[in-house]
Design a protein around this motif. Sequence first.
Motif, PDB file in Angstrom:
ATOM      1  N   MET A   1       0.619  -1.366  -0.045  1.00  0.00           N
ATOM      2  CA  MET A   1      -0.090  -0.010   0.075  1.00  0.00           C
ATOM      3  C   MET A   1       0.866   1.433  -0.048  1.00  0.00           C
ATOM      4  N   SER A   2       2.259   1.082   0.825  1.00  0.00           N
ATOM      5  CA  SER A   2       3.000   2.340   0.569  1.00  0.00           C
ATOM      6  C   SER A   2       3.984   1.893   0.969  1.00  0.00           C
ATOM      7  N   ASN A   3       5.272   2.744   0.842  1.00  0.00           N
ATOM      8  CA  ASN A   3       6.643   2.384   1.261  1.00  0.00           C
ATOM      9  C   ASN A   3       6.947   3.125   2.652  1.00  0.00           C
ATOM     10  N   TYR A   4       6.978   2.229   3.636  1.00  0.00           N
ATOM     11  CA  TYR A   4       7.320   2.821   5.037  1.00  0.00           C
ATOM     12  C   TYR A   4       8.539   3.241   4.813  1.00  0.00           C
ATOM     13  N   THR A   5       8.869   4.502   5.363  1.00  0.00           N
ATOM     14  CA  THR A   5       9.832   5.270   5.173  1.00  0.00           C
ATOM     15  C   THR A   5      10.243   5.528   6.665  1.00  0.00           C
ATOM     16  N   ALA A   6      11.836   5.313   6.946  1.00  0.00           N
ATOM     17  CA  ALA A   6      12.434   6.009   8.297  1.00  0.00           C
ATOM     18  C   ALA A   6      13.634   6.388   7.864  1.00  0.00           C
ATOM     19  N   ARG A   7      14.629   6.489   9.115  1.00  0.00           N
ATOM     20  CA  ARG A   7      15.787   7.087   8.894  1.00  0.00           C
ATOM     21  C   ARG A   7      17.041   6.467  10.014  1.00  0.00           C
ATOM     22  N   PHE A   8      18.104   6.893   9.632  1.00  0.00           N
ATOM     23  CA  PHE A   8      19.166   6.684  10.901  1.00  0.00           C
ATOM     24  C   PHE A   8      19.504   8.197  11.005  1.00  0.00           C
ATOM     25  N   THR A   9      19.777   8.644  12.322  1.00  0.00           N
ATOM     26  CA  THR A   9      20.101   9.896  12.508  1.00  0.00           C
ATOM     27  C   THR A   9      21.735  10.155  13.111  1.00  0.00           C
ATOM     28  N   GLN A  10      22.278   8.931  13.142  1.00  0.00           N
ATOM     29  CA  GLN A  10      23.701   8.891  13.368  1.00  0.00           C
ATOM     30  C   GLN A  10      24.508   7.790  12.724  1.00  0.00           C
ATOM     31  N   PHE A  11      25.324   8.520  11.786  1.00  0.00           N
ATOM     32  CA  PHE A  11      26.187   7.938  11.133  1.00  0.00           C
ATOM     33  C   PHE A  11      27.249   8.593  10.631  1.00  0.00           C
ATOM     34  N   ASP A  12      28.330   7.988  10.080  1.00  0.00           N
ATOM     35  CA  ASP A  12      29.631   8.518   9.880  1.00  0.00           C
ATOM     36  C   ASP A  12      30.276   7.784   8.617  1.00  0.00           C
ATOM     37  N   ALA A  13      30.991   8.757   7.878  1.00  0.00           N
ATOM     38  CA  ALA A  13      31.666   8.494   6.550  1.00  0.00           C
ATOM     39  C   ALA A  13      32.821   9.033   6.379  1.00  0.00           C
ATOM     40  N   THR A  14      34.067   8.246   5.610  1.00  0.00           N
ATOM     41  CA  THR A  14      34.979   8.897   5.173  1.00  0.00           C
ATOM     42  C   THR A  14      35.389   8.616   3.789  1.00  0.00           C
ATOM     43  N   ILE A  15      35.643   9.316   3.152  1.00  0.00           N
ATOM     44  CA  ILE A  15      36.123   9.145   1.618  1.00  0.00           C
ATOM     45  C   ILE A  15      37.549   9.408   1.304  1.00  0.00           C
ATOM     46  N   GLU A  16      38.309   8.357   0.771  1.00  0.00           N
ATOM     47  CA  GLU A  16      39.678   8.806   0.092  1.00  0.00           C
ATOM     48  C   GLU A  16      39.150   9.022  -1.293  1.00  0.00           C
ATOM     49  N   PHE A  17      39.644  10.421  -1.521  1.00  0.00           N
ATOM     50  CA  PHE A  17      38.963  10.611  -2.965  1.00  0.00           C
ATOM     51  C   PHE A  17      40.026  10.999  -3.857  1.00  0.00           C
ATOM     52  N   ASN A  18      39.993  10.526  -5.149  1.00  0.00           N
ATOM     53  CA  ASN A  18      40.906  10.719  -6.060  1.00  0.00           C
ATOM     54  C   ASN A  18      40.161  10.761  -7.475  1.00  0.00           C
ATOM     55  N   PRO A  19      40.215  12.126  -7.699  1.00  0.00           N
ATOM     56  CA  PRO A  19      39.250  12.402  -9.074  1.00  0.00           C
ATOM     57  C   PRO A  19      39.877  11.573 -10.318  1.00  0.00           C
ATOM     58  N   ASP A  20      41.112  11.401 -10.409  1.00  0.00           N
ATOM     59  CA  ASP A  20      41.886  10.993 -11.543  1.00  0.00           C
ATOM     60  C   ASP A  20      41.864   9.447 -11.793  1.00  0.00           C
ATOM     61  N   ASP A  21      41.654   9.042 -10.666  1.00  0.00           N
ATOM     62  CA  ASP A  21      41.753   7.186 -10.692  1.00  0.00           C
ATOM     63  C   ASP A  21      40.806   6.726  -9.676  1.00  0.00           C
ATOM     64  N   ALA A  22      39.692   6.186 -10.203  1.00  0.00           N
ATOM     65  CA  ALA A  22      38.712   5.617  -9.232  1.00  0.00           C
ATOM     66  C   ALA A  22      39.333   4.592  -8.388  1.00  0.00           C
ATOM     67  N   SER A  23      40.050   3.688  -8.837  1.00  0.00           N
ATOM     68  CA  SER A  23      40.676   2.733  -8.114  1.00  0.00           C
ATOM     69  C   SER A  23      41.325   3.327  -6.788  1.00  0.00           C
ATOM     70  N   LEU A  24      41.771   4.372  -6.793  1.00  0.00           N
ATOM     71  CA  LEU A  24      42.524   5.096  -5.706  1.00  0.00           C
ATOM     72  C   LEU A  24      41.350   5.584  -4.555  1.00  0.00           C
ATOM     73  N   THR A  25      40.115   5.587  -5.174  1.00  0.00           N
ATOM     74  CA  THR A  25      39.172   6.028  -4.203  1.00  0.00           C
ATOM     75  C   THR A  25      38.581   5.126  -3.215  1.00  0.00           C
ATOM     76  N   SER A  26      37.997   5.404  -2.288  1.00  0.00           N
ATOM     77  CA  SER A  26      37.470   4.503  -1.298  1.00  0.00           C
ATOM     78  C   SER A  26      36.489   5.016  -0.453  1.00  0.00           C
ATOM     79  N   VAL A  27      35.566   4.400   0.085  1.00  0.00           N
ATOM     80  CA  VAL A  27      34.540   4.686   1.065  1.00  0.00           C
ATOM     81  C   VAL A  27      34.231   3.815   2.150  1.00  0.00           C
TER      82      VAL A  27
END
Length: 241
Positions: A70-96
């Motif tokens: 009937m509907s898509n029950y929707t909820a969220r998490f309010t506490q989370f953390d993330a770090t990105i090692e970002f390399n715009p020239d080489d995706a293989s050197l990027t990680s999350v």
Amino acid sequence: MRLLLISASALALVACGGPATSTNTAEAPVVAEATLTAAPAAEVTYAKAATYHLDPNHASLIWRVSHLGMSNYTARFTQFDATIEFNPDDASLTSVSATINPLSVETHYPGDFKAGHPDSPYDGFNEEIANSPDYLNAGEFPEITFQSTSITTTGPDTGTVTGDLSFLGVTKPVTLDVKYNGVTNFPWAPEADHIGFSATATLNRSDFGQTVGAPYVGDEVEVIIEAEFDEVVPAQAPTEE
């Protein structure tokens, strides 16, 4: 048959019309055909290669699951953390890498939970979803984690991030479709890049051993992420006077 009728009609019109009074007929003006030209693709500006940490004040992590179809029950998490090692020239050197606190689940349940669930040992729906062994079981599994294993670029500002999601003691691969939203710099930190992403993923909760409520509660869970990240600028050593 249609062609025959059209031809006959044309002949009849000629026969019914008078003879041509002039052999000099005005030529119809030539109208140039419009040429459709695709708009040039917007130029994508990339942030510098660096470590980026989640800005929790500008991030959301939402999940949706079908309720009775009937509907898509929707909820969220309010506490989370993330770090990105970002390399715009080489995706293989990027990680999350990311962690989620299951105790931070927010369902926005508006009703009288105890009246509707008199046998529940919990005082509210958030508490039940977070702690019940049928749901997130935070007492035994206090973190949900994600670690990328591969990143593929699909366009100037799009890609996929595949990684290991550890949930309820089970680790399974999950792929996110990701859009890079750009980079900006704030006046109070002009040296630090600030980047943003939008991402979606779909997973089956039964893959992680959660089947409570089925089939009334759907198996497929949609995850929707909006997140901004600040560049981690190394602290400069104090200069000697």
